[in-house]
Design an enzyme around this catalytic site. Structure first.
Site, short mmCIF file in Angstrom:
data_model
loop_
_atom_site.label_atom_id
_atom_site.label_comp_id
_atom_site.label_asym_id
_atom_site.label_seq_id
_atom_site.Cartn_x
_atom_site.Cartn_y
_atom_site.Cartn_z
N SER A 134 0.83 -1.20 0.00
CA SER A 134 0.00 0.00 0.00
C SER A 134 0.86 1.25 0.00
O SER A 134 0.61 2.20 -0.76
CB SER A 134 -0.93 0.00 1.22
OG SER A 134 -1.84 -1.06 1.16
N ARG A 191 1.62 3.98 -3.29
CA ARG A 191 1.50 5.42 -3.08
C ARG A 191 2.81 6.13 -3.39
O ARG A 191 2.82 7.19 -4.01
CB ARG A 191 1.06 5.70 -1.64
CG ARG A 191 -0.41 5.35 -1.35
CD ARG A 191 -0.66 5.23 0.14
NE ARG A 191 -2.08 5.14 0.47
CZ ARG A 191 -2.79 4.01 0.38
NH1 ARG A 191 -2.22 2.89 -0.04
NH2 ARG A 191 -4.08 4.02 0.70
N SER A 237 -14.82 1.61 -0.54
CA SER A 237 -13.36 1.59 -0.49
C SER A 237 -12.84 3.01 -0.35
O SER A 237 -13.46 3.96 -0.83
CB SER A 237 -12.80 0.94 -1.77
OG SER A 237 -11.40 1.09 -1.84
N THR A 284 -10.36 4.42 7.10
CA THR A 284 -9.71 5.72 7.26
C THR A 284 -8.20 5.63 7.56
O THR A 284 -7.47 6.55 7.21
CB THR A 284 -10.41 6.55 8.35
OG1 THR A 284 -10.49 5.80 9.56
CG2 THR A 284 -11.81 6.93 7.90
N ASP A 338 -8.93 -6.39 5.52
CA ASP A 338 -7.95 -7.40 5.11
C ASP A 338 -7.57 -8.33 6.25
O ASP A 338 -6.92 -9.36 6.02
CB ASP A 338 -6.69 -6.72 4.56
CG ASP A 338 -6.90 -6.15 3.17
OD1 ASP A 338 -7.91 -6.49 2.52
OD2 ASP A 338 -6.05 -5.36 2.72
N ARG A 351 -15.06 -12.53 0.13
CA ARG A 351 -14.25 -13.18 1.16
C ARG A 351 -15.06 -13.81 2.28
O ARG A 351 -14.65 -14.84 2.82
CB ARG A 351 -13.23 -12.19 1.73
CG ARG A 351 -12.01 -12.03 0.85
CD ARG A 351 -10.88 -11.33 1.54
NE ARG A 351 -9.78 -11.17 0.59
CZ ARG A 351 -8.98 -10.13 0.57
NH1 ARG A 351 -9.15 -9.14 1.43
NH2 ARG A 351 -8.00 -10.06 -0.31
#
Length: 415
Positions: free
Chosen positions: A21, A25, A160, A188, A301, A332
């Site tokens: 992640s 970015r 999302s 967040t 996750d 999931r």
């Protein structure tokens, strides 16, 4: 690819891969920075490779210095008309608004399970920003043509936070002033990661409690030397393995990280595992485990590793936030229910937004990853306490985030 994982004790030390992640970015910010950035402690899982392809297509020059270091000369100047995002949901939602900065028609194409994941949340905000958008009933491929114009836009954040991340990284490099009104923001902590990454590259983003963001356009991203921290999503799986099958110490992970999945530590403590954390390392040791309750709405996750943890606990554990799971690499919640039933563990989804898991013995079975990296890893962890080997079909799915997962897990085995 099938992978057979036998039961056994584990003990040892590992360094998990870098946070994909943060890596994605950082790659996006390095693209937007005029000059040369250095990204350290990077590992090339499938999703990170997808982001690399995107920034190269958009004009960046990427040099692999060594297996864990990249040098990136930024500059937005598309070399073609197509971005290939693979199966990366974050790359899709991140690079679509960045592509619109270029002011030329660009197509965003994906593959595999990503083609079934909805992208409708991007359409109206992009159009409000002046972007021409064409799509296939809300699914990839998307055709976009900017530039982005000053506007106040409304974004549905209930599915999302990834598209919010894309806007937050793109808009500082656009011309004008921008306000993003967010309805029902979820995940967040991932937004915090975006704001932090932008700041590291010299861009400032203001917000009011995740409901409203203010971005001054015309900012200049600065080239940066950036070391990417360890991935708490991968760490969560390994720490649960330690809690159910022995002991694990992980390096290059800090409990003070902004990553959402640091919350696994709370679940581990509630379940009765022993947890010791120091500056940049954390150890988990197996102890008698009890049922726990945990809200995973902001860290969806964690559901797969928490399922493996709950399966090892005495009693019925309750995890809330299943509404966040429908549009991942697989559905999931249903996938976990289906696959854990094969190994003798009951998962009840009859209560809206709630997963109930009754712990018990794990039996040998043949299970299926459904092309989902986190399902494959969850089943491998539960295999450690099975009465016999568990065979995982589609085990190659782990390459999406953690290509060396099975090798690392085997390196911890003591019998």
């Amino acid at each position: 690819m099938d992978r057979s994982v036998p039961p056994g004790e584990i003990q040892g030390e590992l360094t998990p891969p870098c946070s994909k992640s943060y890596a994605q970015r950082a790659l996006a910010a390095a693209l937007l920075a005029e000059g040369e950035s250095t990204l350290r402690n990077i590992e090339l899982c499938d999703d990170t490779r997808s982001a690399m392809r995107c920034i190269e297509a958009l004009g960046a020059d990427v040099t692999v210095v060594d297996p864990h270091t990249l040098k990136i000369r930024g500059g937005l100047a598309p070399r073609g008309r197509t971005l290939h995002v693979g199966e990366s949901g974050l790359s899709t939602r991140l690079f679509t608004p960045i592509a619109a900065l270029a002011g030329v028609p660009l197509r965003i194409e994906g593959e595999g399970t990503l083609l079934r994941r909805p992208m409708t949340m991007m359409i109206a905000p992009l159009r409000q920003l002046g972007v021409e958008v064409r799509h296939r009933d809300g699914f990839l491929p998307f055709d976009v043509c900017g530039p982005l114009h000053s506007a106040t836009v409304e974004v549905d954040g209930s599915v999302s936070s990834q598209f919010i991340t894309g806007l937050l990284l793109a808009l500082p490099a656009a011309r004008g002033e921008f306000t993003i009104d967010v309805r029902r923001a979820v995940s967040t902590p991932y937004i915090d990661m975006t704001v932090e990454a932008a700041h590291r590259f010299g861009a400032e983003i203001l917000h009011n409690g995740y409901t409203q963001f203010y971005i001054e356009g015309g900012q200049r991203y600065r080239p940066t030397d950036y070391s990417i921290e360890g991935d708490w999503s991968a760490a969560a799986t390994l720490l649960v393995a330690g809690a159910v099958a022995g002991e694990v110490t992980l390096h290059n992970v800090s409990i003070l990280s902004k990553q959402a999945d640091t919350a696994v530590c709370t679940a581990l403590v509630r379940a009765g595992a022993e947890l010791i954390h120091e500056a940049d390392r954390i150890t988990v040791r197996r102890r008698p485990l009890r049922a726990f309750e945990f809200d995973a709405t902001q860290c969806p996750d964690l559901f797969p590793p928490l399922a493996a943890l709950a399966a090892a606990c005495e009693g019925e554990s309750l995890i809330t936030g299943t509404s966040r799971l429908a549009h991942k690499e697989s559905d999931r919640a249903e996938t976990l229910r289906e696959e854990y039933a094969k190994v003798g563990i009951e998962i009840d989804l009859s209560t809206p937004d709630v997963m109930r898991i009754r712990g018990g013995a794990i039996r040998p079975a043949r299970v299926f990853s459904h092309g989902d990296h986190r399902i494959a890893m969850s089943m491998a962890v539960s295999a450690l306490r099975s009465s016999g080997a568990i065979t995982i079909e589609g085990a190659e799915a782990v390459a999406k985030s953690y290509p060396r997962f099975f090798e690392d897990l085997e390196s911890l085995r003591v019998n």
